[in-house]
Design an enzyme around this catalytic site. Sequence first.
Site, short mmCIF file in Angstrom:
data_model
loop_
_atom_site.label_atom_id
_atom_site.label_comp_id
_atom_site.label_asym_id
_atom_site.label_seq_id
_atom_site.Cartn_x
_atom_site.Cartn_y
_atom_site.Cartn_z
CD GLU A 122 -2.71 -1.39 -0.03
OE1 GLU A 122 -2.83 -0.45 -0.83
OE2 GLU A 122 -3.18 -2.53 -0.24
N GLY A 123 1.87 1.26 -0.80
CA GLY A 123 2.81 2.39 -0.84
C GLY A 123 3.88 2.12 0.19
#
Lengths: 598, 267
Positions: A443-444
């Site tokens: 997620e990043g």
Amino acid sequence: MLTKIADQRDIDFVLYEQLGIESLLTSKKYQDFNKKMFDMVLKEAKNISVKEFLPACAECDKVGVTFKDNMVTVPDCLRKPHHLLFKGEWGALTEDPEYGGQGLPFTIAQAAMEYITAANQILVSYIWLGHGAGKMIELSGTQKQKDLFVEKLYTGEWGGSMLLTEPEAGSDVGALTTSAKKMDDGTYELTGNKIFITNGEQNLTDNIIHPVLARIEGAPQGTKGISLFIVPKIWVNDDGSLGEHNDVLCTGVEEKMGLHGSPTCSLSLGSRGKCRGLLLGEANKGMEIMFHMMNEVRLEVGTQGFTSGSLAYLCALDHAKQRRQGRSIEKVGDEEAAQVPIIQHPDVRRMLLRMKSYVEGMRSLIYYTAFCMDKKELADNDEERDRQSKLVEILTPVVKAYSTEKGFDVCVEAMQVLGGYGYTREYPVEQILRDCKIASIYEGSNGIQAMDFLGRKLFGNKGKALDCLVKEMKECVAVAKEHKAIKDLATDVEKAVDKLEEICRNTMGVIMSRQMPSAFASAHPLLDVTGDVIVAWMHLWRATLAQTRLDSKDRIFYQGKITTAQFFIKTILPVAMGKLDAVTYEENPAVIMEEGAF
Amino acid sequence: MNIVVLMKQVPDTEAPVEIAESNVAIDTEDTKWAINPYDEFSLEEALLIKEAKGDSKVTLVTVGPDHVAEAIRVAYAMGVDEAIHINDEIDDEVYGAVDPHTTAAIIAAALKDVPFDLIIAGQRAVDDDSYLVPALVANKLNLPIISLVTKQETTDTEINCVQSIDGGTAVVKAALPALITTQKGINEPRYPNFRAIMKAKKKKVDERELEDIGLDPENFGINGAKVKIRSMEFPPERGQGKIIEGSSPAEKAKILVNLLKEEASVI
């Protein structure tokens, strides 16, 4: 057996004493709620988590997913918890009841999710991905798309995923090659390959809705030419019934370190037939839509890291109270002295208090961020809405990166407290540690979070979000200074806030200079130390409240808040001050070193 | 069919308890409360019968102070139709139901005006473990009682039950109205769903005091109790374990047997 999965007393302290969330009840939006209902929601969340979700957690890890003939089978033990979660309507606590949500404030939902996440992160991954897909459709879809998909995704009846990464397009999303061609009926035909797709194929739900990033033929290169498509595993007819299988083929699952009950899939779109999709929102605006979802998911992943740490700490604490080993240090040499629980040894106490201080600080940080989201929604004027919005913006990368890293660090320290037992599968800490690690990567990645923090949240915002944050911290310092007993702590935090502000502004200045790469090489340390200063602020806030409650029956609890604050501010914050010095070192050697010298 | 469920709110088994200064009760100031786990089986069984038969009503009857309302909300969220709460607080911290006899007398009085075909209760409450209240209620109401039920089938006129007995099971039937007590294994209690939790707060609780059901508080509480608690204490803490040293399993076993004979005097 592990039964305490979260510190209920501390959760209550943060909700009702630190944040005073009962203030939300005066709003029209939450007028139908009351504290008793909040308490009941949390009690039931805890109840179902301990009794149903937790027991499946270790089994999920042990059994894992299996991949055969392009299909993924999830562990059987996941079925009942997933069914109960769906039937109990725990899937989308903050969303609109019209679409199967429960309309709860973010802050209360955060507390409920702490229990559920602590009990079974694998189960939660299915819920979060369905919720994320549903959220994008609710925000950007046509009415028909909303009617067809949102409720089933929010309730967990159908699963969701996020098809973003490709072999050559991970953090660099703009490089993706999956293409989409518009068909005569208005749908799109997609072709491409995606990897690292969490829950991209599974047999837990009747259908999976894949949001897919792809480039429409002829669209610009880079992120400006990316569109978002809804690609159902099984096509959904206009009347909501399920149609034919779409050509979304799972070509493999990854062998992973943790989260074994959640498949990480490679998916091939349109390799054997037609892969049909519906355009979500406007063409070429896919990144904008996805980023809205990503921000919420980043807070969820921060929660994942934090709850891992919290759970590991509770395991370590329980073990340290039970495990007798060695004599009291004051009775060294006395062979007749009885063995003592290891919690009595100074080094174990140090580890436990270090863990506790990170865990409680992170809890306050994450709940505070959720509270800002609530206040943003309830704001009755633009200025207040903007202020709360800026606070959420600047805190999001901190929650994601700091909580996932410190959560993992706490897991490591918890294993140390358990000693050799902690390294074995007989005790839960090693699984918690393995499951936690991915949170700082997906997620990043946290490196991306640091760039987002420096580039967008500090520099892009012209420092306005920083202004809001510093103002909040200084207000707390001013209140704390009025209490003689903790004035010293307040002064330390004040110095740290001043220094953080100065370094942030300096670093923003460096971005505009030829030293810009050095600024980005320091972005992660800067984000990390921002987390330290924020957690110190949270501890000062907690200690200030506790100071006024020392006469109560709960004196030990409140004294514990003050002592924890002292530990963090007096033994961890000084290190943070040093880390701030390191960030000021302008020409970062990591940037100037020649590649061949690595 | 009218089904009555007897429910008791007890200290949450997962939460620690402290003995009060009086030494004859637990300190309830910070106690976390929950529905007695065996009563959850009763609630679930009543709801299952209602769902199977249709046109039925489940009424909850409970005795206790103000905080019992929390447990009633959970029962409402599970699906009960009505709740009667006999608030037995006579004076500050003086309660009407202090032993199984007074509790049963209050419940029997509360049921005087409540139509029922079947009463379901947990086989015991996990706080005082008296096992007596359901039997005493049945006695006062002159009802047949079948205890430790693990399975039941109910018609309009009778109930057939499988009950646990020492070393096996027995099949027993009784004419309705009757009272049964539930045993672990009879069902799996449901969890309230979220929407039901939200709705539960709007449902009304029929709260009554002892006088409202025709009882004189003077005859209840400590005055009416047939059993009085003289003191309470925690079981002794588990002592430190002993690791038996020996060169082989056989030698260790020999030492263990010796210790069990000589030191522990258990064999």
